[in-house]
Scaffold this active site. Structure first.
Site, PDB file in Angstrom:
ATOM      1  N   GLU A 116     -39.864   5.247 -54.998  1.00  0.00           N
ATOM      2  CA  GLU A 116     -38.507   4.806 -54.579  1.00  0.00           C
ATOM      3  C   GLU A 116     -38.408   3.533 -54.332  1.00  0.00           C
ATOM      4  O   GLU A 116     -37.390   3.038 -54.408  1.00  0.00           O
ATOM      5  CB  GLU A 116     -39.137   6.088 -53.305  1.00  0.00           C
ATOM      6  CG  GLU A 116     -39.404   5.223 -52.065  1.00  0.00           C
ATOM      7  CD  GLU A 116     -40.930   5.941 -51.887  1.00  0.00           C
ATOM      8  OE1 GLU A 116     -41.845   5.660 -53.081  1.00  0.00           O
ATOM      9  OE2 GLU A 116     -41.562   6.190 -51.414  1.00  0.00           O
ATOM     10  N   ASP A 119     -43.284  -1.962 -53.409  1.00  0.00           N
ATOM     11  CA  ASP A 119     -44.078  -2.610 -52.533  1.00  0.00           C
ATOM     12  C   ASP A 119     -44.590  -3.574 -52.898  1.00  0.00           C
ATOM     13  O   ASP A 119     -43.944  -5.379 -53.245  1.00  0.00           O
ATOM     14  CB  ASP A 119     -44.651  -1.952 -51.304  1.00  0.00           C
ATOM     15  CG  ASP A 119     -44.656  -2.655 -49.977  1.00  0.00           C
ATOM     16  OD1 ASP A 119     -44.278  -3.796 -50.131  1.00  0.00           O
ATOM     17  OD2 ASP A 119     -44.265  -1.786 -48.727  1.00  0.00           O
ATOM     18  N   THR A 123     -49.114   0.165 -56.881  1.00  0.00           N
ATOM     19  CA  THR A 123     -49.125   1.376 -57.523  1.00  0.00           C
ATOM     20  C   THR A 123     -48.600   1.811 -58.900  1.00  0.00           C
ATOM     21  O   THR A 123     -49.356   2.565 -59.682  1.00  0.00           O
ATOM     22  CB  THR A 123     -48.513   2.540 -56.332  1.00  0.00           C
ATOM     23  OG1 THR A 123     -48.892   2.454 -54.441  1.00  0.00           O
ATOM     24  CG2 THR A 123     -47.362   4.200 -56.836  1.00  0.00           C
ATOM     25  N   LYS A 148     -38.617  -4.901 -53.099  1.00  0.00           N
ATOM     26  CA  LYS A 148     -39.210  -5.515 -51.292  1.00  0.00           C
ATOM     27  C   LYS A 148     -38.980  -7.400 -52.245  1.00  0.00           C
ATOM     28  O   LYS A 148     -40.557  -6.997 -53.513  1.00  0.00           O
ATOM     29  CB  LYS A 148     -39.900  -5.205 -50.391  1.00  0.00           C
ATOM     30  CG  LYS A 148     -39.588  -3.868 -50.395  1.00  0.00           C
ATOM     31  CD  LYS A 148     -40.698  -3.296 -49.169  1.00  0.00           C
ATOM     32  CE  LYS A 148     -40.311  -2.543 -48.371  1.00  0.00           C
ATOM     33  NZ  LYS A 148     -41.222  -2.514 -46.645  1.00  0.00           N
TER      34      LYS A 148
END
Length: 331
Positions: A116, A119, A123, A148
């Protein structure tokens, strides 16, 4: 450097920050961001989608409707939900078995990894590296609904294509599937998300988002309306002097409409061309045709449409399809 969408203001969503310092996203906003990348995803021609749980599950399902390839689920943990802090490293919680089911489609195939939000990129880096090491796909691309705009800790190989739905500022982002985690039901979350996206119009953007403040704002507004009606009641309105309106009010009161407020003060109107006027006025379940002809008042009932029922079980003052507030027509 991976083949990524540049972190530039292009495609960036300017969003307001809620009173709690977070920014909120609705299901519709997520869906629109997913849909916007469908042509780019189709151009990559994935054989299978690998969704990173839990945030990547719902976007992957949205994407599958248009791309129509199978979904495999993996679960990685960078943030500890119990402490809401980052772990020292990404934890592998769940992986697929490539010897059964859709897992057989990965080796030697084109794989799209979905999450989703990008950041820190830690991950994504772990997911891609583990996928390549354990399952040997021929080509890997990543899709994140939101990216982001911030320096990244993780890195991806140059051969990995990065697809992004929307670039956003580096604020704490709240997604609709996590609404309960922030103490809101989904309708309250969606309303706040529309406010953050400035989709609510000028009035919606100036209204407070905190429930207590919103109640106080509403109470102040109701008091202002009451004062305005009182002023109207003591003034000449629409060419009908106070003394004549008092006569009309008395005539209406003699109709004895039990339980229905006529509120004639806000309904008087005149064409200013004669001493005659016609007023159609609405009560909860009654419409009246009031005719003033040379200071003589006559009243006739008109057919009423079915009333609209409110949450309190009583009929609303303005049935659907009528003009708002009080139905008033000058003749």
């Amino acid at each position: 450097m991976a083949m990524e969408a540049k972190q530039s203001p292009t495609g960036k969503a300017e969003r307001a920050i809620a009173a709690d310092g977070k920014t909120y996203f609705s299901y519709a906003q997520v869906h629109e961001a997913v849909t916007s990348v469908v042509p780019e995803v189709k151009a990559f021609k994935p054989d299978v989608i690998v969704a990173i749980g839990g945030g990547g599950f719902i976007p992957a399902r949205m994407l599958r409707t248009e791309v129509r390839v199978p979904i495999l689920a993996i679960s990685l943990e960078l943030y500890d939900d119990s402490t809401r802090t980052a772990n020292p490293h990404v934890l592998k919680k769940q992986w697929f078995d490539e010897n059964t089911g859709f897992g057989k489609l990965v080796r030697g195939a084109r794989v799209l990894v979905v999450d989703e939000v990008d950041d820190t990129r830690a991950t994504l880096q772990y997911a891609v590296e583990e996928l390549v090491r354990s399952n040997g796909p021929s080509q890997v691309a990543t899709f994140c609904v939101f990216n982001k705009l911030k320096p990244k800790k993780g890195k991806l190989p140059d051969t990995v294509k990065m697809i992004v739905g929307m670039h956003i500022q580096d604020n704490w982002s709240c997604f609709p599937w996590d609404a309960a985690a922030y103490g809101r039901d989904i309708r309250a979350h969606e309303s706040l998300a529309r406010w953050c996206a400035q989709e609510t119009g000028i009035l919606g953007r100036i209204l407070p988002t905190d429930p207590v403040a919103a109640f106080a704002f509403g109470a102040a507004g109701a008091a202002a309306v009451a004062l305005a009606l009182r002023f109207i009641a003591q003034s000449d309105v629409g060419g009908v002097p106070r003394d004549e309106r008092a006569s009309i009010n008395g005539h209406l009161e003699r109709l004895s409409l039990p339980g229905h407020a006529t509120m004639p003060h806000a309904l008087m109107s005149s064409d200013h061309s004669s001493d005659d006027s016609t007023i159609i006025m609405s009560t909860v379940s009654t419409r009246l045709l009031v005719t003033r002809e040379h200071r003589t008042v006559s009243t006739k009932r008109l057919p009423s449409p079915p009333p609209v029922w409110g949450l309190n079980g009583r009929a609303a003052l303005t049935p659907i399809g009528w003009p708002p507030a009080f139905d008033c027509a000058a003749g």
